[in-house]
Design an enzyme around this catalytic site. Structure first.
Site, mmCIF file in Angstrom:
data_model
loop_
_atom_site.group_PDB
_atom_site.id
_atom_site.type_symbol
_atom_site.label_atom_id
_atom_site.label_comp_id
_atom_site.label_asym_id
_atom_site.label_seq_id
_atom_site.Cartn_x
_atom_site.Cartn_y
_atom_site.Cartn_z
ATOM 1 N N ASP A 366 2.029 1.635 9.258
ATOM 2 C CA ASP A 366 2.000 0.187 9.025
ATOM 3 C C ASP A 366 0.603 -0.248 8.591
ATOM 4 O O ASP A 366 -0.183 0.541 8.048
ATOM 5 C CB ASP A 366 2.498 -0.523 10.306
ATOM 6 C CG ASP A 366 3.163 -1.863 10.036
ATOM 7 O OD1 ASP A 366 2.437 -2.855 9.858
ATOM 8 O OD2 ASP A 366 4.414 -1.926 9.994
ATOM 9 N N ASP A 367 0.267 -1.457 8.874
ATOM 10 C CA ASP A 367 -0.983 -2.087 8.450
ATOM 11 C C ASP A 367 -2.212 -1.271 8.875
ATOM 12 O O ASP A 367 -2.224 -0.675 9.946
ATOM 13 C CB ASP A 367 -1.014 -3.484 9.117
ATOM 14 C CG ASP A 367 -2.035 -4.396 8.497
ATOM 15 O OD1 ASP A 367 -2.802 -3.951 7.645
ATOM 16 O OD2 ASP A 367 -2.044 -5.583 8.891
ATOM 17 N N TRP A 477 7.380 -4.142 2.684
ATOM 18 C CA TRP A 477 6.779 -5.172 1.822
ATOM 19 C C TRP A 477 6.665 -6.456 2.632
ATOM 20 O O TRP A 477 7.640 -7.169 2.817
ATOM 21 C CB TRP A 477 7.660 -5.362 0.604
ATOM 22 C CG TRP A 477 7.172 -6.311 -0.445
ATOM 23 C CD1 TRP A 477 6.600 -7.533 -0.271
ATOM 24 C CD2 TRP A 477 7.246 -6.110 -1.860
ATOM 25 N NE1 TRP A 477 6.320 -8.107 -1.479
ATOM 26 C CE2 TRP A 477 6.700 -7.258 -2.477
ATOM 27 C CE3 TRP A 477 7.726 -5.072 -2.674
ATOM 28 C CZ2 TRP A 477 6.634 -7.388 -3.859
ATOM 29 C CZ3 TRP A 477 7.651 -5.227 -4.053
ATOM 30 C CH2 TRP A 477 7.104 -6.367 -4.631
ATOM 31 N N ASP A 478 5.465 -6.714 3.102
ATOM 32 C CA ASP A 478 5.242 -7.828 4.029
ATOM 33 C C ASP A 478 4.669 -9.044 3.298
ATOM 34 O O ASP A 478 4.160 -8.929 2.184
ATOM 35 C CB ASP A 478 4.269 -7.349 5.124
ATOM 36 C CG ASP A 478 4.469 -8.068 6.443
ATOM 37 O OD1 ASP A 478 5.106 -9.142 6.458
ATOM 38 O OD2 ASP A 478 3.988 -7.562 7.475
ATOM 39 N N ASP A 548 9.727 -9.875 14.275
ATOM 40 C CA ASP A 548 8.748 -9.083 15.028
ATOM 41 C C ASP A 548 9.158 -8.992 16.492
ATOM 42 O O ASP A 548 8.684 -8.120 17.220
ATOM 43 C CB ASP A 548 7.360 -9.736 14.935
ATOM 44 C CG ASP A 548 6.653 -9.357 13.633
ATOM 45 O OD1 ASP A 548 7.122 -8.442 12.940
ATOM 46 O OD2 ASP A 548 5.634 -9.998 13.314
HETATM 47 C C1 GLA Z 1 3.593 -8.607 10.266
HETATM 48 C C2 GLA Z 1 4.848 -7.773 10.382
HETATM 49 C C3 GLA Z 1 4.655 -6.711 11.437
HETATM 50 C C4 GLA Z 1 3.465 -5.865 11.097
HETATM 51 C C5 GLA Z 1 2.224 -6.728 10.940
HETATM 52 C C6 GLA Z 1 1.057 -5.928 10.425
HETATM 53 O O1 GLA Z 1 3.409 -9.400 11.380
HETATM 54 O O2 GLA Z 1 5.957 -8.570 10.661
HETATM 55 O O3 GLA Z 1 5.803 -5.924 11.555
HETATM 56 O O4 GLA Z 1 3.722 -5.149 9.921
HETATM 57 O O5 GLA Z 1 2.461 -7.788 10.014
HETATM 58 O O6 GLA Z 1 -0.059 -6.707 10.248
#
Ligand code: GLA
Length: 726
Positions: A366-367, A477-478, A548
């Protein structure tokens, strides 16, 4: 059989979609009036419905003789002319006024359905699945033309609608409102069902009696879903899951939208769906056109459940890329909740090993893997790997993960830029902004100005390089902030009202290019959880992170609300640790809830209590074995989590040979023995077994199944039953 008919004499259009009919007519003065929407009807019956106005010939024009606001059922409402119903279109002309009165010029009926340029839309698998009616209206003084499209689907009670507005005059005009769909209801008491929300509390179900006045259910945050979803239902106050009339609308669009519902005196209700008119305008030079996004309408005479199943079939057959329609989605493990920004190659490999050993198929990083992104304050836009942090190149990390026997996915937030980033330092003008005003800094980031092609090109090139190097199997893809201070430095003042929509067109352009270039890469949409859960995104990415919030109790409500329009196969749903310290759900229940989505894990498997970890393998096996029932079957809501403490739902394969029943007892009650659940949707002449018991279909449907309480040890206890035809 023709799906669209025109009665020349009375000027009535009848569209037959699935088991439904929809009708409207052209008045003597050329306006479009609504006539009927519901189960199939014959034209003769429809002609009877016009209240005498259908047959009246000029010079007596009923338009001039209506008593104002209450009596008109619009199919496409004028602005500021003889009616005060919410207009379908508003054009500000060269004289500065906004009188808009589109009147009929011609129409044609064609086989199939054209795609919408630059926008996601429903598609056909073969031309005989639908017919399209194209009606041309013109506002004579300005010569602005409106091409309304109606597509009736042969096998579903669904009609797709959109409009193209073209300036055929010789002076520029400003399009200030264009609804993709207008319809009306006569003399009906109606409930309205809508789904509002917030971060971690998406698509909360509400049902209220419609009262007089205008309601706007919409979102102007720039996203389709956190505040409100475009899935809106009007229904008879007596309608339940299984019985009664329900009318639904849905927008194939990911930006600002509005559903306007106005109940006027005399019980005339108008419903409009389109781009949110507040802040919107589109400058049309002579010869220029504007294409509205596509809106969908569906009707059910068998309750809310049947309405949802029509939406689910439509989305699976006509929105989602056929490549993913039946392809099994990999069970994934995402490292976000496990590690946030504190990961290393070693930690990821440890997680990957445990994942693989338990039947998980993909690891998602993830991020935090790019630029100097060690926290949320920086580096969005710098889409190159932080080689120090990931212990080598991205290609090497991907290979290492693959060597464990796992697929590999990465997180991106393509539409954003951090103030503290190389990209922003090089191109501060590439952010959405309004001159001389301070831009709101949400989550320490700005939105990139995707109305500019060079910006989209840059993002396309940089993220494609990473996808290519890592040969990604998956991309999350956020999009994590709202659209505020909407403006572009690249457009003149008269076009600033276009930027919010142009931004979305840029997002679709990027999606289009990425999905074309990497057709085998699975994309999961996301927007701070489920903030952009809509049919537009589903056109490109067959699954979307639903929220989330992975707390099993809250997910019951979120997934329930989401299920009104969207099939479970589109809902990203993962087993996480207990999300709130205040609430405990056994890991069995967290999995039971996540089984009704695209399944995965969102925690550090290596930190799970051993007795919980011991269950992961069995959970993955269960999902591998039964995912097709969820992915392709029919879905039945059996209880509403907003009203009942025992929540249940069911998936049944289309051939009725298998079902999956899930029951969650949210609150323990010592005086409660269990629950009898009658199961709809089964074959009444079949016998079913779960391996231990056998039941006839009639018994399950009419007498029900006893869900015993005896093994129920805690709040949030759950039971999952897989039944199979003997
Ligand atoms: C959002 C997404 C999360 C995660 C964070 C990462 O909040 O919904 O699932 O990917 O960003 O910064």
């Amino acid at each position: 059989m023709a799906m669209i008919l025109f009665d020349e004499e009375r000027k009535v259009f009848r569209l037959d979609a699935g088991n439904s009919s929809y009708a409207f007519y052209i008045t003597p003065s050329g306006r479009l009036r609504h006539l009927y929407w519901g189960p199939s009807m014959d034209t003769t019956d429809l002609l009877d419905l016009g209240g005498g106005t259908l047959n009246v010939e000029p010079p007596f024009d009923p338009e001039e003789n209506q008593n104002g606001r209450g009596s008109q059922l619009w199919e496409f409402g004028p602005n500021d002319l003889g009616t005060k119903a919410p207009a379908s279109a508003i054009v500000r002309n060269a004289d500065g006024n906004t009188a808009t009165d589109p009147r009929y010029v011609s129409h044609r009926i064609i086989a199939g359905k054209p795609r919408l340029p630059g926008l996601p839309s429903t598609f056909l698998n073969s031309d005989d699945e639908a017919e399209t009616l194209e009606i041309t209206l013109v506002d004579q003084p300005t010569k602005v033309e409106f091409l309304l499209r109606y597509t009736a689907f042969r096998d579903l009670p669904v009609i797709a609608r959109s409009a193209v507005v073209t300036n055929k005059g010789d002076a520029p005009v400003d399009l200030q409102k264009i609804m993709s769909l207008t319809t009306s209801f006569r003399h009906e008491d109606l409930d309205v069902i809508y789904f509002d929300g917030f971060w971690a509390k998406e698509r909360q179900y509400h049902r209220e009696r419609l009262q007089g006045g205008m309601r706007v259910l919409g979102a102007d945050s720039g996203y389709s879903s956190h505040t409100m979803n475009s899935c809106v239902v009007l229904c008879d106050p007596k309608t339940t899951e299984e019985f009664g009339r329900a009318y639904g609308v849905l927008f194939v669009y990911s930006g600002k939208f509005a559903v306007e519902v106005e109940q006027a005196p005399l019980y005339r209700t108008t419903l409009n769906l389109g781009i949110h008119p507040v802040g919107f305008s589109w400058y049309l030079e002579p010869g220029e056109s504007f294409q509205s996004p596509e809106a969908l309408q569906a009707v059910s005479d068998n309750g809310l459940g049947a309405l949802s199943r029509s939406w689910h079939d439509l989305i699976r057959q006509h929105i989602i890329n056929p490549k993913w329609r039946t392809a099994k989605r990999p069970i994934l493990c995402n490292n976000w909740e496990a590690m946030h920004f504190q990961f290393s190659k070693e930690k990821l490999m440890e997680l990957g090993k445990t994942a693989k050993a338990n039947g998980i198929e993909m690891l998602v990083l993830d991020d935090g893997w790019f630029g100097k992104r060690d926290n949320e304050r920086c580096a969005l836009g710098d889409w190159y790997a932080n080689t120090e942090k990931i212990g080598g190149t991205m290609g090497e990390l991907a290979e290492a993960v693959r060597s464990l026997g796992l697929k590999f996915g990465l997180w991106f937030e393509p539409e954003m830029v951090s103030g503290d980033s190389d990209l922003y330092r090089a191109h501060p003008d590439w952010a959405i902004q309004v001159p001389n005003r301070r831009s709101t800094y949400q989550r320490f980031q700005f939105m990139l100005d995707f109305s500019r092609k060079e910006v989209v090109d840059h993002v396309y090139e940089t993220i494609s390089a990473v996808i290519e190097e890592a040969k990604l199997d998956y991309m999350k893809w956020d999009a994590n902030r709202e659209m505020t201070e909407v403006g572009s430095l690249a457009f003149p003042p008269e076009r600033q009202g276009e930027i919010a929509h142009r931004f979305i067109l840029g997002v679709y352009d990027l999606y289009e290019r990425i999905t074309k270039r990497f057709p085998n890469m699975l994309i999961e949409g996301c927007s701070a959880g489920g903030g952009r859960f809509d049919a537009g995104i589903l056109y490109y990415s067959p699954q979307i992170w639903t929220s989330d919030n992975s707390d099993a109790f809250d997910r019951l409500a979120i997934q329930y609300g989401t299920s009104f329009a969207y099939p479970c196969s589109t809902m990203g749903a993962h087993v996480a640790r207990n999300w709130f310290p205040q609430r405990y759900s056994p890991v069995e229940t967290r999995a039971a809830v996540a089984f009704s989505g695209t399944f995965g894990y969102e925690l550090d498997l290596n930190q799970m209590p051993p007795e919980e970890l011991a269950q992961v393998k069995g959970q993955c096996e269960f999902y591998h074995k039964h995912h097709h029932i969820v992915e392709q079957g029919d879905y039945y809501r059996l209880a509403n989590p907003f009203e009942e403490k025992t929540v249940a739902w069911m998936h049944v394969t289309k051939d009725k040979s298998e079902f999956l029943l899930t029951v969650v007892f949210t609150r323990w009650d010592h005086a409660y023995e269990g629950q009898t659940l009658r199961l709809p949707g089964l074959d009444l002449n079949a016998t079913y077994t779960d391996g231990e018991h056998t039941w006839t279909g009639k018994r399950l449907a009419h007498a029900g199944i006893e869900i015993s309480h005896s093994s129920f040890r805690s709040d949030m206890f759950s039971i999952v039953i897989h039944g199979k035809r003997v």
